[in-house]
Design a protein around this motif. Sequence first.
Motif, mmCIF file in Angstrom:
data_model
loop_
_atom_site.group_PDB
_atom_site.id
_atom_site.type_symbol
_atom_site.label_atom_id
_atom_site.label_comp_id
_atom_site.label_asym_id
_atom_site.label_seq_id
_atom_site.Cartn_x
_atom_site.Cartn_y
_atom_site.Cartn_z
ATOM 1 N N VAL A 1 -11.732 -7.586 -0.510
ATOM 2 C CA VAL A 1 -10.563 -8.342 -0.062
ATOM 3 C C VAL A 1 -9.524 -7.404 0.531
ATOM 4 O O VAL A 1 -8.947 -7.668 1.593
ATOM 5 C CB VAL A 1 -9.972 -9.173 -1.220
ATOM 6 N N SER A 2 -9.283 -6.284 -0.136
ATOM 7 C CA SER A 2 -8.321 -5.307 0.379
ATOM 8 C C SER A 2 -8.775 -4.734 1.711
ATOM 9 O O SER A 2 -7.955 -4.511 2.610
ATOM 10 C CB SER A 2 -8.132 -4.172 -0.628
ATOM 11 N N ASN B 1 -12.344 -7.145 -5.307
ATOM 12 C CA ASN B 1 -10.988 -6.729 -4.957
ATOM 13 C C ASN B 1 -10.996 -5.709 -3.824
ATOM 14 O O ASN B 1 -10.142 -5.747 -2.934
ATOM 15 C CB ASN B 1 -10.271 -6.143 -6.176
ATOM 16 N N LEU B 2 -11.956 -4.815 -3.847
ATOM 17 C CA LEU B 2 -12.070 -3.815 -2.794
ATOM 18 C C LEU B 2 -12.386 -4.467 -1.449
ATOM 19 O O LEU B 2 -11.797 -4.112 -0.424
ATOM 20 C CB LEU B 2 -13.149 -2.785 -3.150
ATOM 21 N N VAL C 1 -8.155 -7.371 4.489
ATOM 22 C CA VAL C 1 -6.729 -7.460 4.803
ATOM 23 C C VAL C 1 -6.286 -6.230 5.594
ATOM 24 O O VAL C 1 -5.531 -6.345 6.576
ATOM 25 C CB VAL C 1 -5.895 -7.634 3.523
ATOM 26 N N ALA C 2 -6.748 -5.051 5.215
ATOM 27 C CA ALA C 2 -6.375 -3.830 5.929
ATOM 28 C C ALA C 2 -6.887 -3.841 7.365
ATOM 29 O O ALA C 2 -6.163 -3.448 8.294
ATOM 30 C CB ALA C 2 -6.912 -2.612 5.184
#
Length: 87
Positions: free
Chosen positions: A9-10, A6-7, A13-14
């Motif tokens: 992927v975030s 999750n980290l 995206v950022a």
Amino acid sequence: MKIIANLLVSLVVAIALAAIAILSVQNATPVSLKLLVFQSIQIPVGVILAFSAGVGLLGGALAPLFLQNDNRQTRSQSDRLENEDDF
């Protein structure tokens, strides 16, 4: 392990959103998209990039739902065929 995924992927995206923001500030000139004989109105590059990124994120989020559904149907059909062979 899921927290790391999750980290990551975030983070991706950022970084993509930051790159879109920087590119759109530097390129404020309007452009038009052409597809075969169709042509869009003239809009800034940043708007096109933001719209494309949004559609891509939605498509990436919805794709596993459709793929998972197809796998369940295929699995259930193969299970039925195996059970019919037992008789």
